[in-house]
Design an enzyme around this catalytic site. Structure first.
Site, PDB file in Angstrom:
ATOM      1  NE  ARG A   1       2.973  -4.030  12.150  1.00 13.64           N
ATOM      2  CZ  ARG A   1       2.742  -4.101  10.838  1.00 13.64           C
ATOM      3  NH1 ARG A   1       2.251  -3.052  10.195  1.00 13.64           N
ATOM      4  NH2 ARG A   1       3.002  -5.208  10.167  1.00 13.64           N
TER       5      ARG A   1
ATOM      6  CG  HIS B   1       5.865  -9.422   7.452  1.00 11.08           C
ATOM      7  ND1 HIS B   1       6.850  -8.644   6.907  1.00 11.08           N
ATOM      8  CD2 HIS B   1       4.792  -8.609   7.630  1.00 11.08           C
ATOM      9  CE1 HIS B   1       6.392  -7.411   6.771  1.00 11.08           C
ATOM     10  NE2 HIS B   1       5.143  -7.366   7.199  1.00 11.08           N
TER      11      HIS B   1
ATOM     12  CG  HIS C   1      -1.089  -5.178   1.826  1.00 10.11           C
ATOM     13  ND1 HIS C   1      -0.348  -5.108   2.975  1.00 10.11           N
ATOM     14  CD2 HIS C   1      -1.022  -3.925   1.275  1.00 10.11           C
ATOM     15  CE1 HIS C   1       0.132  -3.883   3.121  1.00 10.11           C
ATOM     16  NE2 HIS C   1      -0.263  -3.142   2.108  1.00 10.11           N
TER      17      HIS C   1
ATOM     18  CG  ASP D   1      -3.314  -8.113   8.787  1.00  9.43           C
ATOM     19  OD1 ASP D   1      -3.706  -6.999   9.177  1.00  9.43           O
ATOM     20  OD2 ASP D   1      -2.660  -8.280   7.748  1.00  9.43           O
TER      21      ASP D   1
ATOM     22  CB  SER E   1      -0.967   0.020   1.183  1.00 16.58           C
ATOM     23  OG  SER E   1      -0.301  -0.258   2.388  1.00 16.58           O
TER      24      SER E   1
HETATM   25  N1  NMX Z   1       0.296 -19.769   5.290  1.00 15.32           N
HETATM   26  C1  NMX Z   1       0.632 -20.652   4.342  1.00 15.32           C
HETATM   27  N2  NMX Z   1       1.665 -20.514   3.516  1.00 15.32           N
HETATM   28  C2  NMX Z   1       2.413 -19.424   3.668  1.00 15.32           C
HETATM   29  C3  NMX Z   1       2.168 -18.472   4.666  1.00 15.32           C
HETATM   30  C4  NMX Z   1       1.033 -18.657   5.488  1.00 15.32           C
HETATM   31  N3  NMX Z   1       0.667 -17.776   6.419  1.00 15.32           N
HETATM   32  N4  NMX Z   1       3.089 -17.502   4.592  1.00 15.32           N
HETATM   33  C5  NMX Z   1       3.902 -17.826   3.552  1.00 15.32           C
HETATM   34  N5  NMX Z   1       3.487 -19.005   3.008  1.00 15.32           N
HETATM   35  C6  NMX Z   1       4.014 -19.665   1.838  1.00 15.32           C
HETATM   36  C7  NMX Z   1       3.902 -18.743   0.628  1.00 15.32           C
HETATM   37  O1  NMX Z   1       2.580 -18.769   0.096  1.00 15.32           O
HETATM   38  C8  NMX Z   1       4.938 -19.311  -0.285  1.00 15.32           C
HETATM   39  O2  NMX Z   1       4.420 -20.472  -0.885  1.00 15.32           O
HETATM   40  P1  NMX Z   1       4.749 -20.851  -2.421  1.00 15.32           P
HETATM   41  O3  NMX Z   1       6.225 -21.076  -2.450  1.00 15.32           O
HETATM   42  O4  NMX Z   1       3.926 -22.078  -2.671  1.00 15.32           O
HETATM   43  O5  NMX Z   1       4.342 -19.671  -3.237  1.00 15.32           O
HETATM   44  C9  NMX Z   1       6.044 -19.736   0.687  1.00 15.32           C
HETATM   45  O6  NMX Z   1       5.407 -19.888   1.962  1.00 15.32           O
HETATM   46  C10 NMX Z   1       7.157 -18.723   0.807  1.00 15.32           C
HETATM   47  O7  NMX Z   1       6.587 -17.460   1.110  1.00 15.32           O
HETATM   48  P2  NMX Z   1       7.397 -16.380   1.985  1.00 15.32           P
HETATM   49  O8  NMX Z   1       8.627 -16.025   1.221  1.00 15.32           O
HETATM   50  O9  NMX Z   1       7.578 -16.867   3.385  1.00 15.32           O
HETATM   51  O10 NMX Z   1       6.366 -15.193   2.049  1.00 15.32           O
HETATM   52  P3  NMX Z   1       6.171 -13.971   1.053  1.00 15.32           P
HETATM   53  O11 NMX Z   1       7.180 -12.941   1.369  1.00 15.32           O
HETATM   54  O12 NMX Z   1       6.110 -14.427  -0.378  1.00 15.32           O
HETATM   55  O13 NMX Z   1       4.705 -13.484   1.411  1.00 15.32           O
HETATM   56  C11 NMX Z   1       2.974 -12.964   2.939  1.00 15.32           C
HETATM   57  C12 NMX Z   1       4.454 -12.807   2.623  1.00 15.32           C
HETATM   58  C13 NMX Z   1       2.606 -12.059   4.099  1.00 15.32           C
HETATM   59  C14 NMX Z   1       2.156 -12.508   1.702  1.00 15.32           C
HETATM   60  C15 NMX Z   1       2.685 -14.448   3.280  1.00 15.32           C
HETATM   61  O14 NMX Z   1       3.369 -14.802   4.474  1.00 15.32           O
HETATM   62  C16 NMX Z   1       1.212 -14.742   3.440  1.00 15.32           C
HETATM   63  O15 NMX Z   1       0.540 -14.996   2.445  1.00 15.32           O
HETATM   64  N6  NMX Z   1       0.663 -14.696   4.717  1.00 15.32           N
HETATM   65  C17 NMX Z   1      -0.735 -14.895   4.937  1.00 15.32           C
HETATM   66  C18 NMX Z   1      -1.504 -13.629   4.542  1.00 15.32           C
HETATM   67  C19 NMX Z   1      -1.232 -12.504   5.493  1.00 15.32           C
HETATM   68  O16 NMX Z   1      -1.285 -12.648   6.706  1.00 15.32           O
HETATM   69  N7  NMX Z   1      -0.960 -11.316   4.921  1.00 15.32           N
HETATM   70  C20 NMX Z   1      -0.808 -10.097   5.742  1.00 15.32           C
HETATM   71  C21 NMX Z   1       0.616  -9.569   5.793  1.00 15.32           C
HETATM   72  C22 NMX Z   1       0.673  -8.339   6.653  1.00 15.32           C
HETATM   73  N8  NMX Z   1      -0.135  -7.246   6.088  1.00 15.32           N
HETATM   74  O17 NMX Z   1      -0.911  -6.673   6.764  1.00 15.32           O
HETATM   75  O18 NMX Z   1       0.028  -6.912   4.911  1.00 15.32           O
HETATM   76  C1  MLT Z   2       2.185  -3.716   6.376  1.00 14.00           C
HETATM   77  O1  MLT Z   2       1.941  -3.193   7.481  1.00 14.00           O
HETATM   78  O2  MLT Z   2       2.203  -3.042   5.327  1.00 14.00           O
HETATM   79  C2  MLT Z   2       2.366  -5.191   6.306  1.00 14.00           C
HETATM   80  O3  MLT Z   2       2.944  -5.712   7.468  1.00 14.00           O
HETATM   81  C3  MLT Z   2       3.017  -5.677   5.027  1.00 14.00           C
HETATM   82  C4  MLT Z   2       4.449  -5.332   4.798  1.00 14.00           C
HETATM   83  O4  MLT Z   2       5.119  -4.661   5.568  1.00 14.00           O
HETATM   84  O5  MLT Z   2       4.960  -5.808   3.746  1.00 14.00           O
END
Ligand code: NMX
Ligand code: MLT
Length: 439
Positions: free
Chosen positions: A325, A316, A270, A371, A240
């Site tokens: 947080r 993350h 996100h 979150d 964002s």
């Molecule tokens: N549950 C299941 N699988 C996960 C999770 C999770 N919570 N977190 C990461 N993975 C998987 C991810 O999908 C990826 O799989 P693949 O290789 O099949 O594509 C693998 O682990 C490696 O991902 P990472 O490098 O650890 O994570 P990345 O940096 O790509 O993504 C997030 C970060 C935050 C998008 C990811 O951890 C996620 O999808 N979390 C759940 C959604 C979430 O809580 N998002 C909010 C983040 C904070 N915010 O407010 O923005």
């Molecule tokens: C945020 O607050 O924007 C989330 O934790 C996602 C991020 O930092 O990539």
């Protein structure tokens, strides 16, 4: 002195510092980029700059150098409140120093003077289909305010580049001042009776949000202050903030830019994860008819992963430890409603899910992020319309991204335009690297 004069007084030193750094060291290498990074969402590529916040993978966010506990401790609080004035946080983000109580009130007063929302915004919101997602309504309301932009008017009338930040600050104050009222109106219009509660001039920005939501409970006022402070900024690479920065880098005004940022916040990876996480918790609760056992949570978590879904609220892109947080919100809930069933469930999930993610071995960060618990706290205070929760994230995020937008203008940051390459080019680079390794 008002916030504009304060900013003007700290700018010359910053401009000199940045100009000297770039002039004398422009060729110094900051980072290298691998093929995995190019294909992998540019993870950890150091290619942006902000002095407003920084996320350390193990420690979490620092806002202007202060950790979350320090921010909550040092920022001035309204009499009798547990949590600080959000105006003080905005001062910290903009100016870079902890304000006095009076300085925090200066920002609160700026907001009060600018909080009126033009009526056409309410008319527009009323006219949209009832199944519109509240994030779309929020983004659209902000976009529709674009005709109010002082920057756009002054830019077209002719404005020196070094002064771009002045109308950008004006727009940012005007926009942030109105967001609690707009968010609360969307809430009432979508789920209640479309009534409008005007802001109470006797209340601060965070408390006013609670009051306009129809929850004038001092505890919820504190939670609102906490919520907005925690969601304000998370350095500049998050989706964002980056989307807002990219849009604004074309000299789009803050209304266009923040609307773009919100559209990115609306994605489930996100900001929408706060909605998804609470849905996940409530599904667990419903499936097991109450707070389940550890084994049942573990089983549900594995079922989620096996069905190809992520576990929302965990993982993350930068963090490698529990998000501070998350901890701050956890402590708030633990203090105020330790026996709440959904909080007890969220606590249990936090004991189980990291081990499941570690056992699965894919997520680089198995720990809870912001979150994982924010929705549980809102649910406790009866904000049970889950798809509204990302709007609150957006209200908080406005503080960080607008402060960054003002500074980007002040430091003359250029239009953002990274270089893309083709897969064939990357294959050629890879082949060349193999040959070099053999020689
Ligand atoms: N549950 C299941 N699988 C996960 C999770 C999770 N919570 N977190 C990461 N993975 C998987 C991810 O999908 C990826 O799989 P693949 O290789 O099949 O594509 C693998 O682990 C490696 O991902 P990472 O490098 O650890 O994570 P990345 O940096 O790509 O993504 C997030 C970060 C935050 C998008 C990811 O951890 C996620 O999808 N979390 C759940 C959604 C979430 O809580 N998002 C909010 C983040 C904070 N915010 O407010 O923005
Ligand atoms: C945020 O607050 O924007 C989330 O934790 C996602 C991020 O930092 O990539």
């Amino acid at each position: 002195m008002n916030i504009r004069d304060r900013l003007a007084s700290v700018l010359p030193d910053w401009r000199e510092r940045v100009t000297k750094l770039v002039r004398e060291n422009g060729d110094v290498r900051v980072d290298e980029v691998t093929i995995s990074q190019v294909y992998g969402g540019m993870r950890n590529v150091k290619s942006m700059v902000t002095d407003i916040s920084f996320v350390d993978p193990n420690e979490g966010i620092r806002l202007r150098g202060f950790t979350v506990p320090e921010v909550l401790d040092k920022l001035p609080k309204p009499p009798g409140a547990e949590m600080p004035l959000v105006g003080g946080l905005y001062y910290l983000l903009l100016i870079g120093a902890i304000p006095t109580y009076e300085q925090a009130l200066e920002v609160e007063d700026e907001w009060k003077a600018r909080s009126d929302v033009p009526h056409f915004i309410f008319d527009m919101l009323n006219s949209l289909p009832s199944d519109s997602h509240p994030m779309m309504l929020f983004s659209l309301a902000i976009l529709a305010l674009q005709n109010q932009s002082v920057f756009a008017k002054q830019y077209h009338a002719g404005l020196k580049k070094e002064d771009y930040w002045i109308p950008m600050l004006e727009d940012s104050l005007n926009l942030t001042a109105k967001l609690p009222a707009i968010a609360a109106y969307i809430y009432h219009c979508k789920y209640k009776d479309c009534g409008y509660t005007p802001p109470d001039p006797g209340l601060d920005w965070g408390a006013n949000y609670a009051q306009m939501m129809g929850i004038p409970n001092p505890e919820y006022m504190d939670l609102s202050r906490l919520y907005f402070i925690l969601h304000s900024d998370h350095e500049s690479g998050n989706a964002s903030a980056h989307a807002t920065h990219l849009a604004a880098s074309t000299l789009s005004d803050i209304y266009y830019a923040f609307s773009a940022g919100l559209n990115s916040l609306a994605g489930p990876l996100h900001g929408l994860a706060n909605q998804e996480c609470l849905i996940w918790l409530l599904n667990v609760y419903e499936k097991f008819g109450g707070v389940p056992t550890e084994e049942q949570v573990e089983q549900f978590a594995w079922e989620t992963l096996q069905s190809g879904h992520v576990i929302p609220g965990y993982g993350h892109a930068v963090l490698r430890k529990p998000d501070p947080r998350f901890t701050a919100q956890f402590q708030f809930a633990n203090k105020h409603f330790p026996d709440d069933e959904i909080f007890r469930l969220a606590k249990l999930v936090n004991q189980v899910v990291p081990d499941v993610l570690m056992a699965q071995g894919k997520a680089k960060d198995p720990w809870p992020n912001v979150d994982a618990i924010s929705g549980t706290l809102q649910y406790h205070y009866n904000v049970k319309e889950l798809d509204f929760h990302t709007v609150m994230f957006g209200v908080g995020r406005s503080l960080g991204v607008t402060a960054n937008a003002v500074w980007a203008r002040a430091l003359g940051q250029p239009i953002e335009r990274p270089k893309s390459v083709t897969t064939a080019m990357l294959e050629a680079i890879a082949a060349k690297s193999k040959v070099a390794q053999l020689n």
